[in-house]
Write a protein that holds these residues in place. Structure first.
Motif, short mmCIF file in Angstrom:
data_model
loop_
_atom_site.label_atom_id
_atom_site.label_comp_id
_atom_site.label_asym_id
_atom_site.label_seq_id
_atom_site.Cartn_x
_atom_site.Cartn_y
_atom_site.Cartn_z
N TYR A 1 0.82 -1.21 0.00
CA TYR A 1 0.00 0.00 0.00
C TYR A 1 0.86 1.26 0.00
O TYR A 1 0.67 2.16 -0.83
CB TYR A 1 -0.94 0.03 1.21
CG TYR A 1 -1.56 1.39 1.38
CD1 TYR A 1 -2.60 1.80 0.55
CD2 TYR A 1 -1.06 2.30 2.30
CE1 TYR A 1 -3.13 3.08 0.64
CE2 TYR A 1 -1.58 3.58 2.40
CZ TYR A 1 -2.62 3.96 1.57
OH TYR A 1 -3.13 5.23 1.65
N VAL B 1 -3.98 -0.06 -2.19
CA VAL B 1 -5.19 -0.65 -1.64
C VAL B 1 -5.10 -0.75 -0.12
O VAL B 1 -4.30 -1.50 0.42
CB VAL B 1 -5.45 -2.05 -2.24
CG1 VAL B 1 -6.63 -2.73 -1.56
CG2 VAL B 1 -5.69 -1.94 -3.74
N ASP B 2 -5.93 0.05 0.56
CA ASP B 2 -6.05 -0.04 2.02
C ASP B 2 -7.47 -0.45 2.37
O ASP B 2 -8.27 -0.81 1.50
CB ASP B 2 -5.65 1.29 2.68
CG ASP B 2 -6.61 2.43 2.33
OD1 ASP B 2 -7.54 2.22 1.51
OD2 ASP B 2 -6.44 3.53 2.89
N THR C 1 -6.84 -12.19 -0.21
CA THR C 1 -7.95 -11.49 -0.87
C THR C 1 -7.50 -10.15 -1.43
O THR C 1 -8.06 -9.65 -2.41
CB THR C 1 -9.11 -11.29 0.13
OG1 THR C 1 -9.57 -12.56 0.58
CG2 THR C 1 -10.27 -10.54 -0.49
N LYS C 2 -6.49 -9.55 -0.82
CA LYS C 2 -6.06 -8.21 -1.25
C LYS C 2 -5.66 -8.19 -2.71
O LYS C 2 -5.83 -7.18 -3.40
CB LYS C 2 -4.89 -7.74 -0.37
CG LYS C 2 -4.69 -6.24 -0.38
CD LYS C 2 -3.74 -5.81 0.72
CE LYS C 2 -3.72 -4.30 0.82
NZ LYS C 2 -2.75 -3.82 1.81
N LYS C 3 -5.14 -9.31 -3.20
CA LYS C 3 -4.72 -9.39 -4.61
C LYS C 3 -5.90 -9.14 -5.55
O LYS C 3 -5.74 -8.53 -6.62
CB LYS C 3 -4.10 -10.77 -4.87
CG LYS C 3 -3.61 -11.01 -6.29
CD LYS C 3 -2.35 -10.19 -6.58
CE LYS C 3 -1.65 -10.62 -7.86
NZ LYS C 3 -2.44 -10.51 -9.08
N GLU D 1 -6.32 -5.41 -5.64
CA GLU D 1 -5.21 -4.79 -6.38
C GLU D 1 -5.41 -4.93 -7.88
O GLU D 1 -5.18 -3.98 -8.65
CB GLU D 1 -3.88 -5.41 -5.95
CG GLU D 1 -3.49 -5.05 -4.51
CD GLU D 1 -2.31 -5.85 -3.97
OE1 GLU D 1 -1.80 -5.49 -2.90
OE2 GLU D 1 -1.90 -6.83 -4.63
N PRO E 1 -5.52 -12.41 4.02
CA PRO E 1 -4.50 -11.63 3.29
C PRO E 1 -4.51 -11.82 1.77
O PRO E 1 -4.34 -10.86 1.03
CB PRO E 1 -3.18 -12.13 3.91
CG PRO E 1 -3.55 -12.54 5.29
CD PRO E 1 -4.93 -13.11 5.19
N ILE F 1 -12.21 -9.91 3.34
CA ILE F 1 -11.04 -9.02 3.31
C ILE F 1 -10.11 -9.25 4.50
O ILE F 1 -9.01 -8.70 4.54
CB ILE F 1 -11.45 -7.54 3.25
CG1 ILE F 1 -12.16 -7.09 4.54
CG2 ILE F 1 -12.30 -7.26 2.02
CD1 ILE F 1 -12.34 -5.59 4.63
N MET G 1 -10.70 -1.14 -0.17
CA MET G 1 -11.36 -2.46 -0.25
C MET G 1 -12.85 -2.34 0.03
O MET G 1 -13.66 -3.02 -0.61
CB MET G 1 -10.69 -3.45 0.71
CG MET G 1 -9.34 -3.92 0.24
SD MET G 1 -8.72 -5.40 1.09
CE MET G 1 -8.17 -4.69 2.63
#
Length: 352
Positions: free
Chosen positions: A123, A140-141, A163-165, A168, A161, A158, A145
């Motif tokens: 981020y 992405v924070d 899931t962040k991809k 992004e 971890p 979310i 999200m």
């Protein structure tokens, strides 16, 4: 997961709203990558209103990366005092030192290089690259999200971890290549002011593109599993004076919780013993003139301290506990202290 079909219209709606409604924040009046880096680190897990005075004092004290790189850790921690999550300050200084030593004082402008710096995660890397250098990179924070989960009806958890991809990737698909700075900040601003946990959908500039709004599911998203129950530890802190009116403090270890900050003697209250017994057992001293000060909770990310605090006196006959020193009022003021100690110290000053 849905898709946004009219991407150009979406970008135009978001950017025109952002340029019209954005808050006037000090780090938005600069494109200096160092200043933006400082602001992004401070804003991690901390409210904007809280950060503003800290940011301004910090930049006044360390106006260049060289100034921060050369700063004494005590001075750094004093400047960060009360902001919490002190490892952020140490990592920031370590990362800045790497830039000064390895990059000639120029913050790297590629994700690969900037991501090697201490404390710079995906981020922060994306925020600095897009805001300072205009590089179209995702930032992405939690706010982003939340916005994207509602816009695209993303139901992945979310709290996981990986899931962040997903987020992004969707940001990289939508990002405005001409003005990635305003696009990323627009998403952040939207999440901070409109698309909040209780969304203000009637004020949203991109409501027409929001799948969750059209299905009436905006308050169900994002999906986030709850953390396990936080551990609660009852503790007591003792503001102890000697006969000269000086105060007994020690510096916490260089690593771990509140590392390097100064504190009054503190004990955990888990075994039912009386306070004098606990103090004698842990510090091998006996205290007199006990006065109760404050009781409050201090919440960390993983534990909560249920704090009780007391003022007491130690006689000349007692030996100073190992690792502790006595300090004058003026010296205590100058020491970097964690929030619980600041609260106790402020209460003492009010009573004098």
């Amino acid at each position: 997961m849905q898709i946004i079909k009219k991407k150009e219209e979406f970008r135009e709606s978001l950017l025109s709203w952002y340029h019209r409604e954005k808050r006037d924040l000090p780090w938005r009046n600069t494109s200096d990558p160092y200043y933006i880096w400082v602001s992004e680190v401070m804003l991690q897990q901390t409210r904007v209103d809280t950060v503003i005075p800290y940011y301004e004092r910090f930049i006044d004290s360390f106006p260049t990366m060289e100034a921060l790189a050369d700063a004494d850790e005590n001075d750094l921690l004093k400047m960060w005092e009360g902001l919490g999550y002190y490892s952020r300050a140490r990592n920031l200084q370590a990362g800045v030192r790497e830039v000064v030593e390895s990059y000639g004082g120029e913050v790297p402008d590629t994700r690969k290089e900037i991501s090697t710096l201490k404390g710079v995660g995906p981020y922060t890397a994306g925020a600095v690259l897009s805001i300072a250098y205009g590089v179209p990179e995702h930032a992405v924070d939690g706010n982003v999200m939340r916005v994207m989960s509602r816009l695209l009806l993303i139901e992945d958890d979310i709290a996981i971890p990986r899931t962040k991809k997903i987020f992004e990737d969707v940001v990289m698909d939508l990002i405005d290549k001409k003005d990635p700075s305003s696009f990323n900040q627009g998403l952040m601003e939207l999440g901070a002011t409109i698309c909040t946990p209780k969304p203000k959908c009637l004020l949203c500039p991109v409501r027409d593109f929001c799948t969750a709004f059209h299905e009436g599911r905006q308050e169900e998203l994002p999906v986030k599993t709850k953390k396990t129950t936080m551990k609660v530890i009852p503790v007591a802190s003792f503001a102890i004076q000697n006969e000269q009116g000086e105060w007994l403090l020690r510096q916490r270890p260089a690593k771990g919780l509140l590392a390097g900050l100064w504190e009054f003697p503190m004990i955990e209250l888990l075994d039912g013993k009386t306070l004098p017994e606990k103090v004698k057992e842990q510090f091998d001293i006996e205290l007199e003139e006990f006065v109760e000060l404050l009781s409050f909770k201090h919440i960390f990310s993983h534990i909560t301290w249920e704090m009780k605090s007391f003022k007491a006196r130690m006689t000349e006959a007692e030996t100073i506990p190992k690792g502790f020193k006595f300090f004058t009022n003026q010296e205590v003021e100058a020491l970097p202290k964690p929030v619980p100690v600041i609260k106790i110290w402020e209460e003492i000053k009010r009573g004098e």
